[in-house]
Design a protein around this motif. Structure first.
Motif, short mmCIF file in Angstrom:
data_model
loop_
_atom_site.label_atom_id
_atom_site.label_comp_id
_atom_site.label_asym_id
_atom_site.label_seq_id
_atom_site.Cartn_x
_atom_site.Cartn_y
_atom_site.Cartn_z
N SER A 115 33.81 65.12 69.90
CA SER A 115 32.87 65.70 70.87
C SER A 115 31.89 64.63 71.34
O SER A 115 31.75 63.56 70.72
CB SER A 115 32.08 66.86 70.23
OG SER A 115 31.23 66.36 69.21
N LEU A 116 31.20 64.94 72.43
CA LEU A 116 30.21 64.02 72.97
C LEU A 116 29.08 63.77 71.97
O LEU A 116 28.65 62.63 71.76
CB LEU A 116 29.65 64.59 74.28
CG LEU A 116 28.50 63.81 74.93
CD1 LEU A 116 28.93 62.40 75.31
CD2 LEU A 116 27.99 64.55 76.17
N ASN A 128 32.83 60.65 79.87
CA ASN A 128 33.32 61.81 80.61
C ASN A 128 34.49 62.51 79.91
O ASN A 128 34.63 63.72 79.96
CB ASN A 128 33.75 61.40 82.03
CG ASN A 128 32.59 61.48 83.02
OD1 ASN A 128 31.73 62.34 82.89
ND2 ASN A 128 32.57 60.58 83.97
N TYR A 169 35.11 63.22 76.92
CA TYR A 169 34.84 64.11 75.79
C TYR A 169 34.91 65.58 76.16
O TYR A 169 35.22 66.43 75.31
CB TYR A 169 33.43 63.83 75.23
CG TYR A 169 33.30 62.57 74.43
CD1 TYR A 169 33.92 62.43 73.19
CD2 TYR A 169 32.51 61.52 74.89
CE1 TYR A 169 33.76 61.27 72.45
CE2 TYR A 169 32.34 60.36 74.15
CZ TYR A 169 32.99 60.23 72.94
OH TYR A 169 32.83 59.09 72.20
N LYS A 170 34.63 65.90 77.41
CA LYS A 170 34.53 67.31 77.79
C LYS A 170 35.89 68.01 77.91
O LYS A 170 35.95 69.23 78.03
CB LYS A 170 33.77 67.45 79.12
CG LYS A 170 34.51 66.92 80.32
CD LYS A 170 33.69 67.04 81.61
CE LYS A 170 32.56 66.03 81.63
NZ LYS A 170 31.89 65.98 82.95
N TYR A 171 36.96 67.22 77.85
CA TYR A 171 38.29 67.79 78.08
C TYR A 171 39.07 67.97 76.79
O TYR A 171 38.82 67.28 75.79
CB TYR A 171 39.09 66.91 79.04
CG TYR A 171 38.38 66.69 80.36
CD1 TYR A 171 38.16 67.76 81.23
CD2 TYR A 171 37.92 65.43 80.73
CE1 TYR A 171 37.51 67.57 82.43
CE2 TYR A 171 37.26 65.23 81.93
CZ TYR A 171 37.05 66.31 82.78
OH TYR A 171 36.39 66.13 83.96
N TYR A 190 39.26 73.32 84.51
CA TYR A 190 38.10 72.55 84.97
C TYR A 190 38.07 72.34 86.48
O TYR A 190 36.99 72.15 87.05
CB TYR A 190 38.08 71.18 84.27
CG TYR A 190 37.84 71.29 82.78
CD1 TYR A 190 36.55 71.36 82.27
CD2 TYR A 190 38.91 71.39 81.89
CE1 TYR A 190 36.33 71.49 80.91
CE2 TYR A 190 38.70 71.52 80.53
CZ TYR A 190 37.41 71.58 80.04
OH TYR A 190 37.19 71.73 78.69
N LYS A 210 42.53 64.57 77.70
CA LYS A 210 41.71 63.44 77.28
C LYS A 210 42.57 62.19 77.07
O LYS A 210 42.18 61.07 77.42
CB LYS A 210 40.98 63.81 75.98
CG LYS A 210 40.01 62.75 75.48
CD LYS A 210 39.48 63.11 74.10
CE LYS A 210 38.78 64.44 74.09
NZ LYS A 210 38.18 64.73 72.75
#
Length: 408
Positions: free
Chosen positions: A288-289, A323, A325-327, A396, A332
């Motif tokens: 995760s971020l 960027n 991290y959100k996927y 997304y 990813k």
């Protein structure tokens, strides 16, 4: 000069005897090579007969002997005698006046061999060994130059409205100009379509890599029909990300993590490389971020005093580095690095590695274009796991993909 009649019965007997002796069908001493010579000469004689019938009354035209010339074919090289007329108005079609190669098979083989990275000398040796054909450097250049209009058309072809992911990078080649070897840049763009098909959508020639030139290329993509890009994966060339966001405001720019790591390695002492690299890997391997940022803080606390330039780079680029991290994991995996386009570049270098320096820009473009066509052929079909990736993209970018799910 009287027409010489071809004794097919005698030829058949001679051919049968040669075949019993295991002589080759085609090539320099091929059994059937004399047959094509006779067929061509008979066709030329027939063409002249028709021409004389049309011109004899009005122009008082007549035969004027024959001229010889050497021609090359996939059956071997040989001499033919082409008939002439007194008024020099005869324009044969079977073998044109200045034509010396009579088989498109040879042209295709030359272009295929050239596309696989063979030098002119390699191609000449191959044709000589296989067919007994001797072809000059000038003829080889003329044949390979025939694909230049095809390249121009390919470079300007319409593109799709939207691409989920594109990768952009540059390659460098040596070119000899006015006796001086210079480094030139080839800009290339690899994309994946909504159907999961990888495709090189552009190759461009420049003097050196710059964000200003990339901006011109992005503008050209728009003129060719590209309205939207979901994710653009790039290295950290200064101003490059800004150019993409200016031209395509909705695009998420993902900086290549591998390039960031390589840049960090340049500043490490060799004795710290293993330990520091392991700490940096924790950053982009985090799930995760928040966890990635935690590992970045942890690594900087440990190494920051000794290597401030490394962590200043990570901090300055963090927005675009993070960027991915959100996927979900499958998406990813394909966007956190520019490895897909670097893999394409390795395919290109495989066929260009024997070239110390190219003679001109056209020579580079021809070689890269043929390598690109070969790559596109190998990529036929969907990317592995594309159905899963497409479902993740829909989460997304659903509205953008649905609104643009058409070909321009």
């Amino acid at each position: 000069m009287e027409k010489e009649k071809f004794d097919f019965e005698a030829f058949a007997k001679q051919a049968a005897e040669q075949l019993r002796q295991k002589k080759p069908f085609t090539g320099k001493d091929g059994v059937f090579t004399p047959l094509i010579k006779k067929i061509l000469e008979a066709a030329l004689e027939g063409e002249l007969d028709s021409h004389l019938e049309e011109t004899r009354k009005s122009e008082k035209n007549r035969r004027n002997g024959r001229s010889s010339k050497n021609v090359q074919s996939s059956l071997g090289g040989f001499e033919i005698f082409s008939p002439r007329d007194c008024n020099a108005t005869f324009e044969p079609i079977t073998v044109e006046k200045r034509q010396t190669i009579i088989s498109s098979d040879i042209d295709k083989q030359i272009i295929s061999l050239f596309g696989m990275g063979n030098s002119y000398s390699d191609i000449q040796k191959h044709l000589s060994d296989m067919y007994g054909v001797d072809i000059s450097d000038g003829t080889l250049t003329a044949i390979t130059n025939r694909i230049i209009p095809e390249i121009k058309e390919w470079q300007n072809r319409p593109l799709e409205n939207v691409y989920p992911v594109i990768w952009l990078d540059a390659m460098y080649f040596k070119v000899r100009e006015n006796g001086v070897v210079k480094t030139k840049t080839i800009y290339s763009i690899l994309a994946v379509s909504l159907e999961g098909q990888k495709e090189v959508i552009g190759i461009y020639f420049g003097d050196s890599e710059s964000s200003a030139f990339w901006r011109q290329i992005l503008n050209e993509l728009q003129s060719r029909g590209v309205h939207d890009i979901c994710v653009a994966c790039i290295d950290n060339l200064k101003g490059f990300g800004d150019a993409i966001e200016d031209m395509f405001p909705n695009t998420e720019v993902q900086l290549c993590i591998v390039h960031q790591m390589r840049n960090s390695l340049k500043y490490m002492s060799w004795k710290d490389q293993r330990s520091l690299t392991a700490d940096l890997k924790k950053i982009y391997q985090a799930s995760s971020l928040d966890l990635g940022l935690h590992y970045l803080n942890q690594a900087e606390e440990k190494w920051g005093a000794k290597y401030p330039v490394i962590f200043r780079s990570w901090r300055n680029n963090w927005d675009r580095l993070s960027n991915f991290y959100k996927y979900p994991a499958t998406l990813k995996k394909i966007i956190y690095t520019t490895n897909p386009i670097e893999s394409f570049h390795r395919m290109v270098r495989k066929v260009t590695k024997t070239k110390g320096a190219f003679s001109n820009e056209d020579a580079i473009i021809k070689q890269i274009y043929l390598a690109t066509i070969n790559a596109n052929t190998k990529w036929s079909g969907k990317m592995f796991g594309w159905n899963t990736v497409r479902n993740e993209l829909n989460i997304y970018f659903a509205d953008r993909l649905l609104n643009n799910d058409t070909v321009h």
